[in-house]
Design a protein around this motif. Structure first.
Motif, PDB file in Angstrom:
ATOM      1  N   GLU A  38       0.833  -1.131   0.042  1.00 36.40           N
ATOM      2  CA  GLU A  38      -0.161   0.068  -0.072  1.00 36.40           C
ATOM      3  C   GLU A  38       0.743   1.150   0.013  1.00 36.40           C
ATOM      4  OE1 GLU A  38      -2.194  -2.969   2.472  1.00 36.40           O
ATOM      5  OE2 GLU A  38      -0.398  -2.396   2.365  1.00 36.40           O
ATOM      6  N   ASN A  39       1.730   1.333   0.741  1.00 37.06           N
ATOM      7  CA  ASN A  39       2.569   2.545   1.145  1.00 37.06           C
ATOM      8  C   ASN A  39       3.533   2.902  -0.091  1.00 37.06           C
ATOM      9  OD1 ASN A  39       3.844   3.722   4.117  1.00 37.06           O
ATOM     10  ND2 ASN A  39       4.067   4.929   2.187  1.00 37.06           N
ATOM     11  N   GLY A  40       4.390   1.758  -0.621  1.00 35.53           N
ATOM     12  CA  GLY A  40       5.095   1.700  -1.650  1.00 35.53           C
ATOM     13  C   GLY A  40       4.352   2.165  -2.960  1.00 35.53           C
ATOM     14  N   LEU A  41       3.320   1.436  -3.361  1.00 34.47           N
ATOM     15  CA  LEU A  41       2.474   1.884  -4.373  1.00 34.47           C
ATOM     16  C   LEU A  41       2.088   3.176  -4.334  1.00 34.47           C
ATOM     17  CD1 LEU A  41       1.114   1.064  -7.064  1.00 34.47           C
ATOM     18  CD2 LEU A  41      -0.767  -0.010  -5.576  1.00 34.47           C
ATOM     19  N   SER A  42       1.280   3.697  -3.247  1.00 33.13           N
ATOM     20  CA  SER A  42       0.902   4.966  -3.429  1.00 33.13           C
ATOM     21  C   SER A  42       2.074   6.009  -3.787  1.00 33.13           C
ATOM     22  CB  SER A  42       0.527   5.332  -1.903  1.00 33.13           C
ATOM     23  OG  SER A  42      -0.729   4.654  -1.555  1.00 33.13           O
ATOM     24  N   PHE A  43       3.174   5.884  -3.153  1.00 37.20           N
ATOM     25  CA  PHE A  43       4.276   6.558  -3.478  1.00 37.20           C
ATOM     26  C   PHE A  43       4.744   6.482  -5.055  1.00 37.20           C
ATOM     27  CE2 PHE A  43       8.912   7.315  -3.721  1.00 37.20           C
ATOM     28  CZ  PHE A  43       8.995   8.721  -3.599  1.00 37.20           C
ATOM     29  N   CYS A  44       4.719   5.442  -5.534  1.00 39.73           N
ATOM     30  CA  CYS A  44       5.284   5.138  -6.975  1.00 39.73           C
ATOM     31  C   CYS A  44       4.162   6.222  -7.788  1.00 39.73           C
ATOM     32  CB  CYS A  44       5.037   3.796  -7.321  1.00 39.73           C
ATOM     33  SG  CYS A  44       6.722   3.064  -6.501  1.00 39.73           S
ATOM     34  N   MET A  45       2.866   5.869  -7.637  1.00 38.18           N
ATOM     35  CA  MET A  45       1.801   6.431  -8.276  1.00 38.18           C
ATOM     36  C   MET A  45       1.823   8.108  -8.060  1.00 38.18           C
ATOM     37  SD  MET A  45       0.186   4.190 -10.351  1.00 38.18           S
ATOM     38  CE  MET A  45       1.854   3.485 -10.190  1.00 38.18           C
ATOM     39  N   ASP A  46       2.195   8.455  -7.009  1.00 42.56           N
ATOM     40  CA  ASP A  46       2.313  10.064  -6.742  1.00 42.56           C
ATOM     41  C   ASP A  46       3.447  10.528  -7.604  1.00 42.56           C
ATOM     42  OD1 ASP A  46       0.805  11.879  -4.678  1.00 42.56           O
ATOM     43  OD2 ASP A  46       3.063  12.465  -4.587  1.00 42.56           O
ATOM     44  N   MET A  47       4.607   9.670  -7.442  1.00 41.13           N
ATOM     45  CA  MET A  47       5.670  10.173  -8.248  1.00 41.13           C
ATOM     46  C   MET A  47       5.426  10.071  -9.760  1.00 41.13           C
ATOM     47  SD  MET A  47       9.936   9.010  -7.514  1.00 41.13           S
ATOM     48  CE  MET A  47      11.073  10.102  -8.399  1.00 41.13           C
TER      49      MET A  47
END
Length: 971
Positions: free
Chosen positions: A470-479
Motif C-alpha cells: 500500500e505505502n510503496g505503491l501510493s508513493f510510486c503513483m504519486d511520483m
C-alpha cells in the motif's frame, strides 16, 4: 464540522499535483442541513465517467450518511448542483467553456487533465454549480476522485479499511482546482505471484473463480483512485487468466483501465493457461502437439496471437511484442542456436505481430511495447530491431536496480521509453513477496534517475498480491503523476502526508518516523532474506541484538500510537503500520534466538541451549499468531486467506529455524563468553574515551542446576551492571568505564568472574585521551582499530564540472546516503582532483600503516557502462573502485550478494605515514553512484555483517550510543 463523538481527524489532503488557486469565495456545500446536492452527468459521456459519478455519489454518503441523487438531465431549477463531464463529450461542459464560465487553460487538449471549479449561474435556473471537467475520460474520472479524496475518502478505504470520518456538513473549496497532465503517460501495476490473492478471492469474493470480475472491479477502482490507468493482470497457474472471463476486458474498458500483458505474454495471450488448449486444437499432421517455438510452429503461433488481437480489438489495450517461453521461461528456438540467429527470429516475430495488429486492430493498436527482460535484453543489445513507434520497457534487476538506461538514440524514439520495476519479486537469489520493504528513498533515487533519462511513457510496478504494498505503491503513483514533487531532502515528507491522509494530520509525523525506521532496518536485510548466521551475535555490542532492540523500539512506538487511535482506525493501523513491523521483527527474532542456540552449543552451555531454542520457537509461534489475527480478526475476518508469508506454490519467506536441545544434566558450572569472542576471553574488551563504549560479558551455566556467581573489577573506575547473583542459564552484564575517574593514558584492567569453584579473568584494554583531547579533536577519530564513517557526514565538498554530491535522506542502512548527480553527467576517468566532484572527511589516525578502506555503495547497475567511485587520502594518488554492473540472475555470486545485503563493498588501501589528522577524499567517477558508509580497518576490525558503529566525530557523532540490546535471558 464533525458530529458529536466523531474521531477528531481532519479531512484528507491532496497531492501537490492537484493545484488549487486561492479564493475568497465561499466553499461549495455538498451536504448541508440534512440534504445532499444533486449530481449530474450526461449519459452521452463516456461510461467510465458515468460509472465514477456513482462512486462519488457513494463517497458523499460514506462521509455524511446522505446519498445525493444522480441525475442525467440538468435540473430546471436548483440552488446548488454538481456538474460532471468531459470536454468535447458533454454539451453542458462545452457550453460553460464557450461562455467563458469555466477556466480550462492547460486542461483542454491535454492528457488526463482536469479542472474543478465553482461557477455562479452556470445554467438557467441554477444558482451555483461545482463543475468537474476533464480533458478526456480519465481526466474527468480523476477529477471525480479528487473530490472524493478532498472530502475525506482515502483511495485505500476498501483495500486497507481506512475509515471515513463522518461529517454532517460537507464542503469543498470554490477553486479553481486543476490537475495538470501527468509526468508519466501510462502508470500501472502488475498483479503477480498472486497465490494469496487467488486464495482470498476464491474464498471471499467468487467461490467459483480464482480471481474474477468482482475482484478486478475492486482493483480497477483502487487504481483509478490512485490516479493509475494501466494493468498487467494476474498470470500464474493458480489464478484464472484475465481473458477467461470476457467480462474482465469489458469491465476494464468501462472503468477506463488500459489492460496490457507482461513480458512472457505477447499480444495479451496467457501462455500458462491458453497455449495447451490451443495446441490441442492444432495438432500436427502426424498428430503431434505443437511446441511454443516460433522456429518450429510459426503459423500456429501467429494464428494464436491473431485470435486474441481480433477478440480484444474494441478495447483500449496495450500490446506486448516479442516472445519468451511459456510461464516466464527463456525463449525457445530449437532451430536457432546462436545469438545472431535468435536475433533474426525475434525480428521475424515482431514483424509478424505488427502485421497482425495492423490487420486486426488498426490504428487503435497502441501503445505497443517491447520488454527486454532477462535473456531478451541480451538479444536486444545484439541487434533486435524494434520499430520506432514501439515503447521500450526497461526492466530492473528484480530487486529495484534499473539494469540499463536508454542511450541518446533510444531517447529520441517516437514510442518513448518506460520501465518495469519490482516492489515485490519471486525468484533469484531470494524472493520478497510478504511485506513492503523497499525504502521510498531507494525507489525515488532509481525513478528519478530513469526519468532524467527521458523514461516517461510507461511505468509498471510489480506489486505481487497488492495487499502488502500500500505505502510503496501510493508513493510510486504519486511520483509517476508529478515526478518533481519529491526530492532528495523531502522524500520522507511523503510519508508524513500519506499517513496524515489515512490517520489524521496530527499523527502523520509519528507514523512517518515509524515507517522510516522500519524501512531502514529492512534496507539492512529484508525480513524475507533473513537466514542463519547473518548478523553477528558477538561483535559491536551484539550487532544482531542491537538491531532487534531497534525493531523492538519502533514496534513499541507503533503499538503505543495504535492504542491511542479511535477504534475505527485500529484495523487500518494494524494493516498499514503495526503488522509489517511486528512481522519483520518476529522473523528476525526467531533467527536471532536460533543463532544464539547454535552459539550456546559451541560454548558448552547447559540450560541456555534449551532456553534459546524455546525463545526461537516462541517467536515463530508469535509470528503465526499475528498473521492469523490479520486473517481472522482484523476487519471482521475480511482478509481471510490473504496474508501468508508461506504460500505453498511459490518460494517462501524464511520458515521455522531448526534448533538444538541438550539433555538435562543435574550439574552446574561457570562459563564466560565476552564481546568479540564466540568462546572464551582471548580478545580483550576495548574501551575508548572518544566512543565511551559499553561491552558485554555473558556469564553462563554449563549445567542446569542453580549457580551462584560474582564479578569483581580490578580498578575502581570499571563499572559493572551486575556483580553477582544466582542464575540458571545466563546473565549478561555490561562493563563501562567511569571516564571522570580513570587516569589519562592506556591501561589494562581485569574483571574476575567467580562461581562454582572456578574463577575466570576478563581482560580490558582502556584508552583515555582525556576530555580535553576529545573536545579538541576534528573529524572522525580512530578507535578500536577502525574508523567508521556515515557517508552523509562529510566535512566538506567540492562541486566540479557541473556535477556534485548530494545527501538523500532515508536512503541506505543509516539515516541517509550521498549520491553523485546529475545522473546524466559524463563519467570522469582522469584528473580527478581537478575534474571530479569530491567529498572530504577529516580523519584522525593514532598510528601508521597501509590500511584497507571499504566504500559501501548502493548496488545500482549500468549494463552498458561502469559503476565506479574513487578514493584518496590527502594528496596521495587516487584509487578507482569498480562495482558490479551486470545483473546475472544467479545465486551465490557478487550480484546476488549485493542485492541480498542492499550494498556492495568496494575496497582499496590508503597509506598513513604519520599519525594525526588527515583528509579522506571521495570522488565521483560515474554519475548516480550512491555511497552509504566508509570503513577504514587499522588492524582491529572484526568480521560482521553491518559496518561498525560510527566513530566519534565532534559534530556528527559527539555522543556515540552503545546501549543494551534485547537479551531477555537474564535471571
Amino acid at each position: 464540522m464533525a458530529a458529536a463523538g466523531a474521531a477528531p481527524f481532519l479531512p484528507a489532503v491532496l497531492p501537490a499535483a492537484a493545484r488549487a488557486a486561492a479564493s475568497d469565495r465561499p466553499d461549495f456545500p455538498l451536504v448541508q442541513g440534512g440534504a445532499a446536492v444533486d449530481l449530474f452527468v450526461d449519459l452521452a459521456d463516456d461510461p467510465a465517467v458515468v460509472r465514477a459519478c456513482a462512486d462519488l455519489q457513494a463517497d458523499v454518503e460514506r462521509v455524511s450518511g446522505i446519498r445525493p441523487r444522480l441525475l442525467h438531465d440538468v435540473p430546471e431549477k436548483a440552488e446548488h448542483v454538481i456538474l460532471v463531464g468531459t470536454i468535447g463529450a458533454s454539451p453542458v461542459i462545452d457550453r460553460l467553456i464557450a461562455q467563458r464560465s469555466l477556466d480550462t487553460s492547460r486542461v483542454t487538449g491535454r492528457w488526463e487533465a482536469s479542472v474543478t471549479q465553482v461557477v455562479d449561474r452556470p445554467l438557467p435556473g441554477v444558482e451555483r454549480a461545482l463543475v468537474i471537467a476533464g480533458s478526456d475520460r480519465r481526466g474527468t474520472v480523476y477529477g471525480i476522485y479528487d473530490t472524493s479524496e478532498r472530502i475525506g475518502v482515502s483511495p485505500w478505504y476498501w483495500w486497507a479499511d481506512v475509515p471515513v470520518e463522518h461529517r454532517d456538513s460537507v464542503t469543498v473549496p470554490a477553486g479553481p482546482f486543476k490537475r495538470y497532465e501527468p509526468s508519466v503517460r501510462y502508470r500501472g501495476v502488475f498483479i503477480n505471484d498472486e497465490q494469496n490473492l487467488t486464495t482470498w478471492s476464491n474464498r471471499n469474493q467468487e467461490p467459483d473463480k480464482n480471481i474474477g470480475p468482482r475482484t478486478y472491479e475492486l482493483i480497477f477502482e483502487l487504481l483509478l483512485r490512485l490516479k493509475a490507468n494501466y494493468l498487467w493482470p494476474a498470470m500464474h497457474p493458480y489464478s484464472d487468466f484475465f481473458n477467461k472471463y470476457r467480462e474482465n476486458p469489458a469491465l476494464a474498458d468501462q472503468y477506463g483501465i488500459v489492460v496490457g500483458s507482461s513480458h512472457p505474454e505477447a499480444i495479451l495471450r496467457n501462455g500458462v493457461h491458453e497455449w495447451d488448449p490451443w495446441a490441442q486444437e492444432h495438432l500436427g499432421a502426424d498428430g503431434s502437439l505443437p511446441v511454443y517455438d516460433y522456429t518450429v510452429n510459426p503459423e500456429v503461433i501467429s494464428d494464436y496471437w491473431r485470435a486474441r488481437a481480433r477478440q480484444n480489438a474494441a478495447y483500449e489495450s496495450s500490446w506486448t511484442l516479442g516472445m519468451r517461453g511459456l510461464h516466464d521461461t527463456a525463449l525457445e528456438t530449437r532451430n536457432a542456436t546462436t545469438i545472431p540467429e535468435k536475433v533474426a527470429v525475434m525480428n521475424d516475430i515482431i514483424a509478424d505481430q505488427r502485421r497482425t495488429l495492423a490487420e486486426e486492430v488498426g490504428a487503435a493498436a497502441e501503445p505497443q511495447i517491447f520488454i527486454p527482460y532477462k535473456e531478451v535484453l541480451d538479444l536486444y543489445n545484439a541487434g533486435v530491431q524494434v520499430p520506432d513507434d514501439v515503447t521500450l520497457i526497461w526492466p530492473d534487476d528484480n530487486h529495484g536496480n534499473i539494469r540499463q538506461l536508454p542511450n541518446e538514440t533510444e531517447r529520441q524514439r517516437a514510442g518513448g521509453n518506460g520501465i518495469y520495476y519490482h516492489l515485490s519479486y519471486w525468484g533469484r537469489p531470494r524472493s520478497y513477496l510478504w511485506l513492503d520493504t523497499t525504502q521510498l528513498s531507494k525507489i525515488w533515487q532509481e525513478l528519478r534517475r530513469i526519468y532524467d533519462h527521458q523514461v516517461d511513457r510507461m511505468w509498471i510496478f510489480n506489486v505481487g498480491d497488492l495487499k502488502s504494498i500500500e505505502n510503496g505503491l501510493s508513493f510510486c503513483m504519486d511520483m509517476a503523476w508529478e515526478v518533481d514533487r519529491w526530492g532528495p531532502e523531502n522524500v520522507e515528507e511523503f510519508l508524513v502526508e500519506w499517513a496524515g491522509r489515512q490517520f489524521g494530520r496530527r499523527h502523520g509525523p509519528e507514523i512517518a518516523a515509524i515507517r522510516t525506521e522500519y524501512y531502514r532496518l529492512a534496507a539492512q536485510r529484508r525480513p524475507e532474506f533473513i537466514d542463519r548466521g547473518i548478523f553477528s551475535t558477538v561483535h559491536h555490542g551484539d550487532e544482531a541484538d542491537l538491531r532487534l532492540a531497534a525493531y523492538r523500539k519502533v514496534l513499541a512506538r507503533a503499538q503505543t500510537l495504535g492504542a491511542k487511535l479511535p477504534d475505527a482506525y485500529r484495523d487500518a493501523f494494524y494493516e498499514l503500520v503495526e503488522y509489517p513491523i511486528h512481522g519483520a521483527y518476529l522473523m528476525n527474532l526467531k533467527y536471532y534466538w536460533a543463532d544464539r542456540n547454535t552459539l550456546a552449543v559451541r560454548q558448552g552451555r547447559g540450560a541456555g541451549v534449551n532456553r534459546f531454542a524455546d525463545l526461537a520457537e516462541a517467536a515463530h509461534a508469535d509470528e503465526l499468531a499475528i498473521t492469523k489475527r490479520y486473517n481472522t480478526e482484523i476487519a471482521g475476518g475480511k482478509w481471510d486467506g490473504f496474508i501468508n508469508p508461506y504460500p505453498s506454490q511459490i518460494p517462501k519467506a524464511p520458515g521455522r529455524p531448526s534448533v538444538t536441545r541438550v539433555a538435562r544434566q543435574e550439574t552446574s558450572g561457570l562459563g564466560v563468553a565476552i564481546e568479540g569472542n564466540e568462546t572464551g576471553t582471548d580478545r580483550p574488551l576495548s574501551f575508548s574515551s572518544y566512543t565511551r563504549d559499553r561491552r558485554f560479558v555473558d556469564v553462563f551455566n554449563t549445567g542446569f542446576l542453580e549457580l551462584e556467581w560474582s564479578a569483581e573489577a580490578s580498578h575502581p573506575w570499571v563499572r559493572l551492571s551486575a556483580s553477582g547473583g544466582i542464575m540458571t542459564d545466563q546473565t549478561r552484564t555490561w562493563v563501562e568505564i567511569d571516564w571522570d575517574r580513570v587516569p589519562e593514558g592506556t591501561h589494562d584492567a581485569t574483571v574476575t568472574v567467580t562461581g562454582g569453584g572456578q574463577s575466570i579473568d576478563v581482560p580490558l584494554h582502556v584508552l583515555n585521551d582525556s576530555a580535553r583531547e576529545r573536545q579538541r579533536a576534528r573529524g572522525f577519530v580512530e578507535s578500536h582499530g577502525y574508523v567508521s564513517i556515515d557517508a552523509a557526514h562529510f566535512d566538506g565538498q567540492v562541486a566540479r564540472g557541473g556535477a556534485r554530491w548530494r545527501v538523500v535522506r532515508g536512503l541506505g542502512r543509516r539515516t541517509g546516503a550521498v549520491e553523485a548527480v546529475p545522473s546524466t553527467a559524463p563519467p570522469i576517468t582522469d584528473d580527478f582532483t581537478a575534474r571530479a566532484p569530491e567529498l572530504r572527511y577529516r580523519v584522525r589516525f593514532t598510528g601508521t600503516g597501509t590500511f584497507p578502506v571499504t566504500v559501501f555503495r548502493l548496488p545500482s547497475l549500468d549494463e552498458r557502462g561502469q559503476r565506479r567511485v574513487a578514493v584518496a587520502l590527502d594528496d596521495q594518488p587516487v584509487t578507482v573502485l569498480v562495482g558490479q554492473t551486470i545483473a546475472t540472475g544467479n545465486r551465490g555470486d557478487a550480484w546476488a550478494r549485493n542485492v541480498e545485503e542492499g550494498i556492495e563493498k568496494l575496497t582499496a588501501t590508503v597509506t598513513v605515514a604519520d599519525p594525526g589528522e588527515h583528509v579522506l577524499r571521495l570522488f565521483m567517477v560515474d554519475p548516480a553512484i550512491a555511497v552509504d558508509q566508509i570503513v577504514i580497518d587499522t588492524g582491529g576490525l572484526p568480521a560482521s555483517y553491518l559496518a561498525p558503529p560510527e566513530s566519534y566525530h565532534p559534530s556528527f557523532n559527539p555522543d556515540p550510543a552503545f546501549g543494551a540490546g534485547l537479551d531477555t535471558t537474564n535471571e
